[in-house]
Design an enzyme around this catalytic site. Sequence first.
Site, short mmCIF file in Angstrom:
data_model
loop_
_atom_site.label_atom_id
_atom_site.label_comp_id
_atom_site.label_asym_id
_atom_site.label_seq_id
_atom_site.Cartn_x
_atom_site.Cartn_y
_atom_site.Cartn_z
N ALA A 19 0.83 -1.21 0.00
CA ALA A 19 0.00 0.00 0.00
C ALA A 19 0.87 1.26 0.00
O ALA A 19 0.54 2.24 -0.66
CB ALA A 19 -0.94 0.00 1.20
N GLY A 22 1.94 1.52 -3.54
CA GLY A 22 0.78 1.86 -4.36
C GLY A 22 0.33 3.29 -4.19
O GLY A 22 -0.13 3.93 -5.14
N ASP A 23 0.46 3.82 -2.98
CA ASP A 23 0.11 5.22 -2.73
C ASP A 23 0.97 6.14 -3.59
O ASP A 23 0.46 7.08 -4.22
CB ASP A 23 0.29 5.55 -1.24
CG ASP A 23 0.03 7.01 -0.93
OD1 ASP A 23 -1.07 7.50 -1.24
OD2 ASP A 23 0.93 7.66 -0.38
N GLY A 24 2.25 5.88 -3.63
CA GLY A 24 3.15 6.70 -4.45
C GLY A 24 2.85 6.58 -5.93
O GLY A 24 2.89 7.57 -6.67
#
Length: 130
Positions: A19, A22-24
């Site tokens: 996560a 994935g956030d980046g």
Amino acid sequence: MEKKELLQKLITDNLLSLAFLGDGIHTSFVREYVLKTNVGKMDDFHHKAAAFCKASCQAKVLEEIAPLLNEEESEIVRRARNARPKHQAKNATSKDYSYATAFEALLGFLYLSENQERLNEILNISVERN
């Protein structure tokens, strides 16, 4: 360490790290999208990008794409949604936050799996539906 080795390590040891990655990925994609599709001041860019990246929007996207996920993607989402982070969401419900975390983990998984076509498909859905 190769991407696939890192992926196996994160799936086994710390799924929430997917996560983080994935956030980046999502933030970078959204910022590029906002720059391509809008003309305005820097504050406008930030507010438009933030609207796509907030937990409630990510949760909504995940709920919409859930029926389209294959078994492996669904398992990553399920495990990440049920993972317990050490901090609480500031501006989101706990449900939205856990779904947003699962959405971000899915993006991290697809990136490390080197499934660029599927990653792009989901990233595009995330901006088209909001």
